[in-house]
Design an enzyme around this catalytic site. Structure first.
Site, mmCIF file in Angstrom:
data_model
loop_
_atom_site.group_PDB
_atom_site.id
_atom_site.type_symbol
_atom_site.label_atom_id
_atom_site.label_comp_id
_atom_site.label_asym_id
_atom_site.label_seq_id
_atom_site.Cartn_x
_atom_site.Cartn_y
_atom_site.Cartn_z
ATOM 1 N N ARG A 229 0.847 -1.185 0.000
ATOM 2 C CA ARG A 229 0.000 0.000 0.000
ATOM 3 C C ARG A 229 0.884 1.236 0.000
ATOM 4 O O ARG A 229 1.900 1.294 0.698
ATOM 5 C CB ARG A 229 -0.916 0.026 1.229
ATOM 6 N N GLU B 53 -3.755 7.600 -4.677
ATOM 7 C CA GLU B 53 -3.905 7.009 -5.996
ATOM 8 C C GLU B 53 -5.141 7.584 -6.681
ATOM 9 O O GLU B 53 -6.164 7.782 -6.031
ATOM 10 C CB GLU B 53 -4.031 5.473 -5.883
ATOM 11 N N HIS C 126 -0.649 0.230 -9.973
ATOM 12 C CA HIS C 126 -1.359 -0.665 -9.046
ATOM 13 C C HIS C 126 -2.003 -1.835 -9.792
ATOM 14 O O HIS C 126 -3.208 -2.079 -9.704
ATOM 15 C CB HIS C 126 -2.421 0.104 -8.252
#
Length: 311
Positions: free
Chosen positions: A227, A256, A274
């Site tokens: 993360r 993000e 991601h």
């Protein structure tokens, strides 16, 4: 017979709607709904990285299950859910192997100069005199932060590549064959490559700070497939620009989507958006686990993949 009513939380979960509607009535959070609709919801399908506000939980008095489609559930206040008698499920280890593959891919891409070499060739800068030396994987000291399913899978792959493996996490795990460092800083200081594979929670935000980056050093590589909030990104950018850190290979960011301008003038990074766990196979497994969790809950059975007791 009345069918259970599900609330689906994010538009990115829209592909699941036909599957969910086969056995449930479904409303979606991103379309028009009323407080009366929310009051009838039995279970919530959620993407676990998104914060789940108390106000939404308060609006669903019948809610008894938060079913995270994702492996991660850091956006869910698990303590609050348990206080309210709400079970929390997630996708278990559905994408651990794929995330571990991606971590190794990021290491290779950076350490063996694959991305930068591709750019050099496309720019017409490849000459006989310009050949760049890179570093072998064999013998490299790999530190893994967080030795859950992803960390273990990274270690298995790294072992096959003859890397030297150490790890650190807040709790000892006697069954592991690789040594646990005395501290996160000690692990960073003794590593050429530091892979972040830890679960994010309220207590470890920014744990990869300037001190850890300095310990990893000017020849070190930071890899994050966990993360983004585990890393102090301001400190990371400063360390990369100052040359205090050798490089970074990142699949996750804080926030993000990341602002591309933050990385535009930093040459020693490899970046992916991601996608570490986003394979067709992993998403299929996640959907299967989600449906199994929902089916078990509404049958009054034990959840196949509950959030761990220490979660």
């Amino acid at each position: 017979m009345t069918r259970p009513l599900l609330l689906v939380g994010q538009p990115l979960l829209a592909p699941l709607l036909p599957l969910l509607r086969a056995d449930h009535d479904v409303i979606v959070l991103w379309e028009a709904h009323t407080p009366g609709d929310l009051a009838k919801v039995d279970a919530l399908v959620w993407a676990g990285e998104f914060p789940l506000g108390r106000n939404l939980i308060d609006a669903m008095p019948r809610l008894r299950l938060i079913a995270c489609f994702t492996v991660g559930y850091d956006g869910v206040d698990v303590a609050l859910a348990r206080e309210r008698g709400i079970a929390v499920a997630h996708a278990g280890n559905a994408n651990a192997d794929d995330v571990a593959d991606h971590a190794i891919g990021l290491i290779l891409a950076h350490r063996r100069w694959i991305v930068a070499g591709d750019r050099q060739l496309r720019a017409g800068q490849w000459t006989i005199e310009s050949k760049t030396r890179t570093r072998s994987m064999g013998g490299a000291r790999l530190g893994i932060v967080g030795m859950g399913a992803i960390g273990v899978a990274v270690a298995e792959r790294a072992r096959a590549m003859k890397m030297r493996i150490g790890w650190w996490g807040p709790r000892a795990k006697p069954n592991l064959s690789c040594p646990r460092a005395d501290s996160l800083e000690a692990l960073a200081r003794g590593s050429d490559i530091l892979v972040i594979a830890a679960r994010a929670d309220a207590h470890n935000r920014g744990m990869i700070d300037a001190r850890i980056l300095d310990a990893l050093g000017p020849d070190g590589l930071l890899v994050n497939v966990a993360r983004g909030q585990l890393v102090d990104e301001v400190a990371l950018v400063a360390a990369l620009r100052d040359g205090r850190l050798g490089g970074a290979a990142l699949d996750v960011f804080d926030p993000e989507p990341t602002d591309p301008s933050r990385w535009a003038d930093i040459a020693n990074v490899v970046l992916t958006p991601h996608v570490g766990g986003a394979t067709h196979e992993a998403v299929g497994r996640m959907a299967q686990v989600l449906m199994a969790n929902l089916a078990a809950h509404f049958a009054g059975e034990e959840l196949p993949s509950p959030v761990p007791a220490d979660g």
